[in-house]
Design an enzyme around this catalytic site. Sequence first.
Site, short mmCIF file in Angstrom:
data_model
loop_
_atom_site.label_atom_id
_atom_site.label_comp_id
_atom_site.label_asym_id
_atom_site.label_seq_id
_atom_site.Cartn_x
_atom_site.Cartn_y
_atom_site.Cartn_z
N ASP A 1 50.42 58.49 38.72
CA ASP A 1 49.32 58.52 37.77
C ASP A 1 49.77 57.81 36.49
OD1 ASP A 1 47.30 59.09 35.93
OD2 ASP A 1 46.98 61.11 36.72
N LYS B 1 38.36 30.19 47.07
CA LYS B 1 37.42 29.80 48.11
C LYS B 1 37.70 28.38 48.58
CE LYS B 1 33.59 32.82 46.65
NZ LYS B 1 33.34 33.48 47.94
N HIS C 1 33.06 33.12 37.01
CA HIS C 1 32.90 32.20 38.12
C HIS C 1 32.14 30.93 37.75
CE1 HIS C 1 34.36 35.71 40.02
NE2 HIS C 1 33.20 36.32 40.17
#
Length: 496
Positions: A95, A185, A243
């Site tokens: 944590d 991509k 993007h």
Amino acid sequence: MSASSGSNGARQQVFVLVGGTGDLAMRMLWPSLAMLDQEGFLADNLRIISVAREDCGTEVCVDRIGNAVTSRFGQWTTPEALSRFRKRIVHVALDAAHDDWGSKLKAELGDVEHLDIVFFLSVSPSLFKPICEHIERAGLNKAPNRVIIEKPIGRDLATSKVINDSVAHAFAEDRTFRIDHYLGKETVQNLIALRFGNMVFEPLWNSQSIDHIQITIAETVGVADRLGYYDEYGAIRDMLQNHLLQLLCLLAMEPPSALTSDALRDEKVKVLRSLKAITAENVLTNTARGQYGPGFADGHPVAGYEAEKGSPSNTETFVAIKAEIANWRWAGTPIYMRTGKCLPSRTTEIVIQFKPLPHSIFGPEAQANRLLIRLQPEEDISLTLMNKAPGLTSEGVHLQPLDLSLSLIKAFDDSKDGKPPRRRIAYERLILDALNGNNAQFVRRDEVEAAWTWVDGIIKAWHEKDMKPQKYPAGTFGPVSAFSLIERDNGRMWND
């Protein structure tokens, strides 16, 4: 360097995935790592450590990961490869709110002086600072160790600088990998090859030959379970600042001197710094804000954003921008960018619209050439040319448009045994680059801050003009103002 050798010779590589039980990890990151392993891109002795608050134990965590990989790539993976991949993984419950985070991880890692550690922080940006502090206190930030952080970084320039400063305290800039998954991509990476690997385009890639450019990222879904995050960020911070501006940079940048990380990113920064400011004086004619209302999208009835939230909201789920780059190559060429949720189709595409013939000997049939670059749902590049219509006629030559298409799926179809070709996750390329220390496809700090500077100006102008989002029915292509934005420019229209 071979894929199995790692980037630092004899050092053993360790990939530490912080947020290893989260949604992004299960949907994208674990399947990406599994396929990299199956295809031989991971070093033989590479270890993977999943870190999360959830104390589910390694066995349960690995079972979940196996299910996630099978769900995504079941027909392409093999039991043998998946079994080998599972053996690489250990789950550690930590944590970030506890001071022993770093010491416990260090104990799990072992002899850290001889390790090459890559940290992937798949967590909220609010946790970047405390986690980097834990890493630094434990001495896990020393070179060659590096960190991957996910964009968007901050929600404006000021918060972005705070986050970047906190990360920079632990990791030098060349060991900080800011990930924008669009840059992984295949078709986005192909933009560089298309532009700079083909002489035919370069003489035409300017305002003398190109009438305008359109960049569209359209989604059919609403905000779903991201409402809490989305209501704070909206479309302009979530998509445009990330993007869309990265796609714009790759389209508009000057030829880099080489394919090195700094050469590429230097040219992208120049584009961002050359964007004309959008201010209160021109924001009403150069931007459109929208928010989806009741309608029908993605095959389902939609109640509308405010109904989903349960209260009024000024958050935009759609944004369209008319931008211009103030330099010699692009001056006078408008660039239209739009993105939105609950639109009629899911598509990401770039349209390069060339200017019409200065004089057509064929009459009005002759259409201007157009280059269409589609990133999703199918990766494709097509160039529209005018062609003589076949057949005989007594009325002279008739033309018709003809598309020259390069379908990447068909052109590079390596399918076997009747299986369709596998579409790579963008994260596969980016994780592999990070493991090999190649940061060319990652975003540099000055890129992030240049993008925020421009976007902050738009948001400020919206506030100054009290420009609220205009409602559009779910399942349509955005508000009326988005169509007015482009149609007032000599009758141009969106490519729908």
